[in-house]
Design a protein around this motif. Sequence first.
Motif, short mmCIF file in Angstrom:
data_model
loop_
_atom_site.label_atom_id
_atom_site.label_comp_id
_atom_site.label_asym_id
_atom_site.label_seq_id
_atom_site.Cartn_x
_atom_site.Cartn_y
_atom_site.Cartn_z
N VAL A 1 -17.67 3.77 -7.71
CA VAL A 1 -17.31 4.66 -8.32
C VAL A 1 -17.38 6.02 -8.03
CG1 VAL A 1 -18.07 5.93 -10.22
CG2 VAL A 1 -18.61 3.44 -10.37
N GLU A 2 -17.78 6.86 -7.38
CA GLU A 2 -17.46 7.94 -6.81
C GLU A 2 -16.16 7.79 -5.53
OE1 GLU A 2 -21.38 10.18 -5.60
OE2 GLU A 2 -21.64 10.32 -7.14
N ILE A 3 -16.01 6.85 -4.78
CA ILE A 3 -15.00 6.72 -4.42
C ILE A 3 -13.67 6.89 -5.09
CG2 ILE A 3 -13.74 5.51 -2.46
CD1 ILE A 3 -16.08 4.52 -1.29
N ALA A 4 -13.89 6.39 -6.04
CA ALA A 4 -12.97 5.64 -7.23
C ALA A 4 -12.57 7.64 -7.75
CB ALA A 4 -12.61 5.06 -7.81
N TYR A 5 -13.60 8.30 -8.07
CA TYR A 5 -13.11 9.69 -8.66
C TYR A 5 -13.42 10.72 -7.39
CZ TYR A 5 -14.57 8.03 -13.29
OH TYR A 5 -14.32 6.97 -14.56
N ASN A 6 -13.57 10.87 -7.12
CA ASN A 6 -12.83 11.94 -5.34
C ASN A 6 -11.55 11.92 -5.29
OD1 ASN A 6 -15.47 13.12 -4.85
ND2 ASN A 6 -16.91 10.78 -3.42
N LEU A 7 -11.17 10.37 -4.85
CA LEU A 7 -9.68 10.03 -5.25
C LEU A 7 -8.86 10.68 -6.17
CD1 LEU A 7 -7.16 8.41 -3.58
CD2 LEU A 7 -7.60 6.60 -4.74
N ILE A 8 -9.49 10.36 -7.43
CA ILE A 8 -8.80 11.01 -8.96
C ILE A 8 -8.56 12.21 -8.52
CG2 ILE A 8 -8.65 11.40 -10.59
CD1 ILE A 8 -9.98 8.67 -11.64
N ALA A 9 -9.93 13.14 -7.92
CA ALA A 9 -10.47 14.54 -7.71
C ALA A 9 -8.99 15.03 -6.66
CB ALA A 9 -11.69 14.66 -7.41
N LEU A 10 -8.63 14.43 -5.69
CA LEU A 10 -8.64 14.92 -4.89
C LEU A 10 -7.09 14.61 -4.69
CD1 LEU A 10 -9.70 12.98 -1.11
CD2 LEU A 10 -8.91 15.91 -1.49
N GLU A 11 -6.45 14.06 -5.89
CA GLU A 11 -5.04 14.19 -5.93
C GLU A 11 -4.40 15.12 -6.92
OE1 GLU A 11 -3.53 9.23 -5.72
OE2 GLU A 11 -4.46 9.60 -7.49
N ASN A 12 -5.47 14.89 -8.25
CA ASN A 12 -4.94 16.23 -8.75
C ASN A 12 -5.14 17.83 -7.97
OD1 ASN A 12 -5.05 14.59 -10.92
ND2 ASN A 12 -7.53 14.67 -11.12
N ALA B 1 -1.47 27.44 1.23
CA ALA B 1 -1.92 26.31 0.49
C ALA B 1 -1.18 25.89 1.46
CB ALA B 1 -1.43 26.72 -0.68
N LYS B 2 -0.19 25.58 1.65
CA LYS B 2 0.54 24.43 2.30
C LYS B 2 0.09 23.76 3.54
CE LYS B 2 3.81 27.62 5.05
NZ LYS B 2 4.05 28.81 4.39
N ASN B 3 -0.36 24.84 3.94
CA ASN B 3 -1.43 24.11 5.81
C ASN B 3 -2.55 23.69 5.66
OD1 ASN B 3 0.68 26.25 6.78
ND2 ASN B 3 -1.26 27.56 6.68
N LEU B 4 -2.81 24.14 3.44
CA LEU B 4 -4.61 22.56 3.04
C LEU B 4 -3.40 21.26 3.07
CD1 LEU B 4 -7.11 22.46 2.91
CD2 LEU B 4 -7.07 23.84 1.04
N ILE B 5 -2.17 20.92 2.33
CA ILE B 5 -1.91 20.21 1.74
C ILE B 5 -2.26 18.61 3.30
CG2 ILE B 5 0.18 18.68 1.17
CD1 ILE B 5 0.93 21.39 -0.18
N PRO B 6 -1.26 18.43 4.08
CA PRO B 6 -1.60 17.65 5.10
C PRO B 6 -3.29 17.23 5.22
CG PRO B 6 -0.09 20.04 6.07
CD PRO B 6 -0.52 19.96 5.12
N SER C 1 -4.39 13.44 4.11
CA SER C 1 -5.19 12.44 5.35
C SER C 1 -6.02 12.10 4.55
CB SER C 1 -5.30 13.05 6.52
OG SER C 1 -6.17 12.67 7.24
N GLU C 2 -7.63 12.98 3.77
CA GLU C 2 -8.03 12.46 3.16
C GLU C 2 -7.84 11.53 1.76
OE1 GLU C 2 -10.64 15.39 1.61
OE2 GLU C 2 -10.49 16.71 3.87
N ILE C 3 -6.76 11.99 1.08
CA ILE C 3 -6.16 10.72 0.34
C ILE C 3 -5.44 9.56 0.52
CG2 ILE C 3 -4.16 10.27 -1.79
CD1 ILE C 3 -4.62 12.99 -2.10
N ALA C 4 -5.37 9.40 2.04
CA ALA C 4 -4.76 7.66 2.45
C ALA C 4 -5.70 7.07 2.74
CB ALA C 4 -3.62 9.12 3.43
N SER C 5 -7.33 7.90 3.44
CA SER C 5 -8.66 7.30 3.58
C SER C 5 -9.02 6.90 2.85
CB SER C 5 -9.07 8.45 4.91
OG SER C 5 -10.05 7.85 5.17
N LEU C 6 -9.12 7.72 1.00
CA LEU C 6 -9.73 6.69 0.01
C LEU C 6 -8.90 6.05 -0.69
CD1 LEU C 6 -10.78 10.27 -0.98
CD2 LEU C 6 -12.52 8.07 0.04
N LYS C 7 -7.92 6.00 -0.37
CA LYS C 7 -6.46 5.01 -1.27
C LYS C 7 -6.73 3.86 -0.35
CE LYS C 7 -2.77 6.75 -3.51
NZ LYS C 7 -1.37 7.20 -3.11
#
Length: 689
Positions: free
Chosen positions: A462-473, A503-508, A512-518
């Motif tokens: 459940v935490e992984i799923a909500y971490n992914l939602i937070a990261l995407e937001n 900000a744009k330097n943080l996006i990659p 990467s974190e989103i792809a891993s959690l996905k």
Amino acid sequence: MLIQTSNDFRKKGQAAIFSIILFVIVYILLFISAIALTAACVTGGIMLIAAKPMFFTLMIGLGLASFGLLIFYFLIKFLFKKHINDRSYLTEITQKDEPELFAMISEIVKETETDFPKKVYLSYDVNASVFYDSNFWSMFLPIKKNLTIGIGLVNVCTKQELKAILAHEFGHFSQRSMKVGSYVYNVNQIIFNLVNDDESYRNTIQSWASASGYFAIFAELALKFTRGIQWILAKMYSYVNIRHMALSREMEFHADEVAANIAGSIALEESLLRMDLADNSYNNVLNFYDAKIQENKASKNIYKEQAFVMGFLAKESELEMKHDLPVVKLEEAGIFNKSKLNIENQWASHPSTEDRVARLRKLNIQKESDNVPARSLFKNFEQTEEKLTQKLFSNVQYESERSNLEFDHFKEEFEANYNKDTFDKIFNNYYDNKSPDRFDLETSNPSNENLSFEELFGKDKVEIAYNLIALENDKSTIEAISKKELDIKTFDYDGTKYKASEAKNLIPKLESEIASLKEEVTENDINIYHYFLKLSKDQNSEYEFRTRYSDFANYEKSYEDRFKLYLELNEAFSFVSITTPFDQIKKNFRKHQPLESKLKEEIKQILADPNFETEITEQSRKDLDYYSKNDLIYFNNNEYFNDNLQHLFFAINNYQYYLGRNFFLLKKKLIDQMSGLEKKRVQPEISSL
């Protein structure tokens, strides 16, 4: 009682005061410049008229003089303007009305060493606040505060907790050092009003401009000139506001410490952690009655219903009860908010609940508690609840005479609606804010066929799923910052401070974190699919399970295109709300006929869909059917046909609603079947015990 202010508070207080001094200096310079400009314009106008007296020079001279005077007026108009808070939603009470409540307020006022409120009001909501009317001279003269207490708050706390909450509000005004904070807050509000409130000024200019075409030229010049002044003031407001925000974060901590010294750390902590649940319960009741407007139904006592909903939701979440109120633990309060993004100059004025609770636990101030319900402070709380409920519903427009819904009927309907619109709690909230991931149902293979139901829907998953939602937001917000869609100077992400330009330097990194959690979430969803596929085979319901899973997956795939049609329709017919030439209106309606034909086909499909058999009311079905079967004329003889336009926009808005509703219904059917499969599997185990 003496509360020591922190070094942080003192530094930020000094920075806030400095920013105000700087604002005043800039304003004085603008003011002196305006006086010089006004004098020059008036003198120039008089000299022009005197040099060659005639109608043309008279009008130009008067216009020139008015230009200077209008600039001067812009810079002094706020000196006499008073900011009055709206009180229409408030109900004033006196000591005679509620002596016990006023006795508690007197006790708090004495302990916080501040003044008794000028007036005390009751409001509808789950909140308490101190407010005051202000004007320019409030920077130099004392202001009497007013106290607002929400009945929705009194309804969900103990006496001790209410005392802690009110002590926090007065804590902002206690001690000399804390008054720096209240002063900065007041000045900040005044500056905001000066910069943004120019309606009366524009009306004055328009009146002057309408007197003569000559004056209109100078009026337009004055507007452009004052826009430049406003730009300077707006920049200064931004500078002051950022420092005020930083200070008000510290003010919250200090006000909490004042409250803890008066009512104890536990009372404030437990009330803080319960507030989201209490507010959510109140809003659930409001939403319930929003849907009842068409039926002309209202509530006799919305707060009795709020208490019921809070108890119901607490039971659903298996919360512990204490003093007949739910106890929300810190880890439960923050389970669904995993965001690491903190935009300081937007909302850091209030530190997170986690930070406030951590400070309170560190203080650990123990006080003797009075844990009877806060409602007992009132002479007749139920009568007060009913009076405010009546006032709240008097603002709602009903088509015919309204009637109150019986409390037992409310309970039955609310529970039925809740069960209809929520997922089985055995899934541990896994599906509340996410859907089963997309993958090829035929070729996907499980990474582990031996995982149990408890492992598939455990806290870590459940935490992984909500971490992914937070990261995407977070990524969406940071992208908006990088594109300058949000006017942000700096922000914190995961404890590190960034400039907006970074900000744009943080996006990659986020991608990467989103792809891993996905990958992890999709892997778990594939395992879940195969877990239930095996169960369905064992229980002879494989075809039904596969069908429901593919129905949902296919609809989810088409949802984006269908929603795009809704956006296109909104954009296509937006011209109706703005001034448009007659010929263009006719062309627009002809041009968008193919788009409207698509909408009618979609509406026909919705009306024929068995999923909506009980979802669409009889009147809505009749209206949508009429729209889909008729070629309506929206404009003729240079005028709109408003009744037909209402049918059009009713169809567009309902199309969007039923798109989302169908998405939910298909998802719920699938998840309900999964729940049934799991319960059927568990039943033999329970029976054998």
